[in-house]
Design a protein around this motif. Structure first.
Motif, PDB file in Angstrom:
ATOM      1  N   UNK A  94      34.153  41.218  36.434  1.00  0.00           N
ATOM      2  CA  UNK A  94      35.315  41.479  37.290  1.00  0.00           C
ATOM      3  C   UNK A  94      36.546  40.763  36.734  1.00  0.00           C
ATOM      4  N   UNK A  95      37.637  41.513  36.582  1.00  0.00           N
ATOM      5  CA  UNK A  95      38.902  40.960  36.108  1.00  0.00           C
ATOM      6  C   UNK A  95      40.016  41.410  37.044  1.00  0.00           C
ATOM      7  N   UNK A  96      40.907  40.474  37.374  1.00  0.00           N
ATOM      8  CA  UNK A  96      42.010  40.769  38.271  1.00  0.00           C
ATOM      9  C   UNK A  96      43.314  40.263  37.684  1.00  0.00           C
ATOM     10  N   UNK A  97      44.423  40.890  38.083  1.00  0.00           N
ATOM     11  CA  UNK A  97      45.744  40.467  37.631  1.00  0.00           C
ATOM     12  C   UNK A  97      46.345  39.498  38.641  1.00  0.00           C
ATOM     13  N   UNK A  98      46.959  38.439  38.144  1.00  0.00           N
ATOM     14  CA  UNK A  98      47.585  37.478  39.039  1.00  0.00           C
ATOM     15  C   UNK A  98      48.030  36.239  38.287  1.00  0.00           C
ATOM     16  N   UNK A  99      48.625  35.310  39.036  1.00  0.00           N
ATOM     17  CA  UNK A  99      49.146  34.065  38.477  1.00  0.00           C
ATOM     18  C   UNK A  99      48.254  32.899  38.862  1.00  0.00           C
ATOM     19  N   UNK A 100      48.030  32.004  37.927  1.00  0.00           N
ATOM     20  CA  UNK A 100      47.259  30.792  38.212  1.00  0.00           C
ATOM     21  C   UNK A 100      47.935  29.919  39.246  1.00  0.00           C
ATOM     22  N   UNK A 101      49.247  30.054  39.381  1.00  0.00           N
ATOM     23  CA  UNK A 101      49.992  29.207  40.306  1.00  0.00           C
ATOM     24  C   UNK A 101      49.846  29.650  41.758  1.00  0.00           C
ATOM     25  N   UNK A 102      49.374  30.875  41.967  1.00  0.00           N
ATOM     26  CA  UNK A 102      49.213  31.405  43.322  1.00  0.00           C
ATOM     27  C   UNK A 102      47.918  32.202  43.367  1.00  0.00           C
ATOM     28  N   UNK A 103      46.811  31.496  43.492  1.00  0.00           N
ATOM     29  CA  UNK A 103      45.500  32.131  43.431  1.00  0.00           C
ATOM     30  C   UNK A 103      45.124  32.729  44.782  1.00  0.00           C
ATOM     31  N   UNK A 104      44.688  33.962  44.748  1.00  0.00           N
ATOM     32  CA  UNK A 104      44.231  34.638  45.959  1.00  0.00           C
ATOM     33  C   UNK A 104      42.755  34.309  46.161  1.00  0.00           C
ATOM     34  N   UNK A 105      42.486  33.033  46.366  1.00  0.00           N
ATOM     35  CA  UNK A 105      41.124  32.528  46.516  1.00  0.00           C
ATOM     36  C   UNK A 105      41.108  31.498  47.634  1.00  0.00           C
ATOM     37  N   UNK A 106      40.020  31.470  48.371  1.00  0.00           N
ATOM     38  CA  UNK A 106      39.907  30.551  49.501  1.00  0.00           C
ATOM     39  C   UNK A 106      39.750  29.112  49.024  1.00  0.00           C
ATOM     40  N   UNK A 107      40.181  28.190  49.853  1.00  0.00           N
ATOM     41  CA  UNK A 107      39.989  26.771  49.564  1.00  0.00           C
ATOM     42  C   UNK A 107      38.503  26.485  49.346  1.00  0.00           C
ATOM     43  N   UNK A 108      38.198  25.726  48.298  1.00  0.00           N
ATOM     44  CA  UNK A 108      36.832  25.290  48.062  1.00  0.00           C
ATOM     45  C   UNK A 108      35.849  26.387  47.750  1.00  0.00           C
ATOM     46  N   UNK A 109      36.315  27.520  47.228  1.00  0.00           N
ATOM     47  CA  UNK A 109      35.437  28.675  47.024  1.00  0.00           C
ATOM     48  C   UNK A 109      34.758  28.713  45.662  1.00  0.00           C
ATOM     49  N   UNK A 110      35.124  27.816  44.758  1.00  0.00           N
ATOM     50  CA  UNK A 110      34.611  27.870  43.393  1.00  0.00           C
ATOM     51  C   UNK A 110      33.851  26.600  43.015  1.00  0.00           C
ATOM     52  N   UNK A 111      32.841  26.790  42.181  1.00  0.00           N
ATOM     53  CA  UNK A 111      32.139  25.646  41.590  1.00  0.00           C
ATOM     54  C   UNK A 111      32.779  25.212  40.282  1.00  0.00           C
ATOM     55  N   UNK A 112      33.577  26.102  39.684  1.00  0.00           N
ATOM     56  CA  UNK A 112      34.205  25.768  38.419  1.00  0.00           C
ATOM     57  C   UNK A 112      35.466  26.570  38.164  1.00  0.00           C
TER      58      UNK A 112
END
Length: 213
Positions: A94-112
């Motif tokens: 899965x690949x998405x377009x976006x900026x690292x400065x404004x991630x469309x990801x929930x708080x604490x949702x990633x292990x890495x």
């Protein structure tokens, strides 16, 4: 919201050079055992199946390598042309377009989180904001891996591959980046600097940091 100038210039640059860039650096991991070792160490720290975002993934070569190590990885990039290559070469990821400065990801949702030579177009005064965003999306105990060129003077790429674009590649001292990561709330885990390969001009730096539990 108006896009910052450095984001626009970065996106336009990589949209323009994407196919040439992807071909030029197709085998970069194959011939770089130290770089692969850092990715291997990061994957082991995260743990098999851990959710990881490859931020600034470009053509998706690092994304694919992390997938081969058993991570649940996705890629994000500013450049639609880079993402087209990543999707073409890695249809199962899965690949998405976006900026690292404004991630469309929930708080604490990633292990890495991986920033593999993708912070090198971010101005230094924007790095605290960038690192705060990395910290936000990581779960407690999650790990960050960064790769970048070590040094003080930027390298200007003017008309690469004959294309009419220009962009500065910013070099940084690993100690200074580590200080900014610590100020953002990260705990340093590892700092590695290797000497330049024959095709490189400067040393290459790699940092692993952890979000405290």
């Amino acid at each position: 919201m108006t896009e910052a100038d450095f984001l626009t210039s970065t996106r336009v640059f990589y949209d323009t050079v994407a196919e040439d860039y992807a071909e030029r650096f197709r085998e970069v991991l194959t011939v770089s055992p130290v770089d692969r070792a850092m990715l291997d160490a990061f994957a082991e720290l995260v743990g098999r199946g851990g959710a990881v975002a490859d931020l600034g993934c470009g053509p998706g070569r690092v994304t694919a390598y992390l997938d081969s190590l058993g991570l649940s990885v996705s890629g994000l990039d500013l450049s639609a042309s880079m993402l087209a290559i990543a999707r073409r070469e890695n249809p199962g990821l899965r690949f998405e377009q976006g900026s690292m400065l404004e991630l469309d990801m929930a708080d604490g949702s990633l292990a890495g989180v991986v920033s593999w030579y993708s912070s090198i177009h971010t101005p230094v005064d924007e790095l605290p904001r960038l690192f705060a965003e990395f910290l936000r999306v990581l779960a407690p105990g999650g790990h960050l891996l960064m790769g970048f060129q070590a040094g003080d003077e930027p390298k200007r790429h003017d008309r690469p591959f004959g294309h009419d674009v220009i962009l500065d590649f910013l070099r940084r001292q690993p100690e200074a980046v580590e200080e900014l990561l610590t100020a953002a709330g990260f705990a340093p885990v590892a700092r590695t600097v290797r000497e330049p390969a024959p095709s490189e001009l400067v040393r290459q730096a790699f940092l692993i940091a952890r979000k405290p539990a």
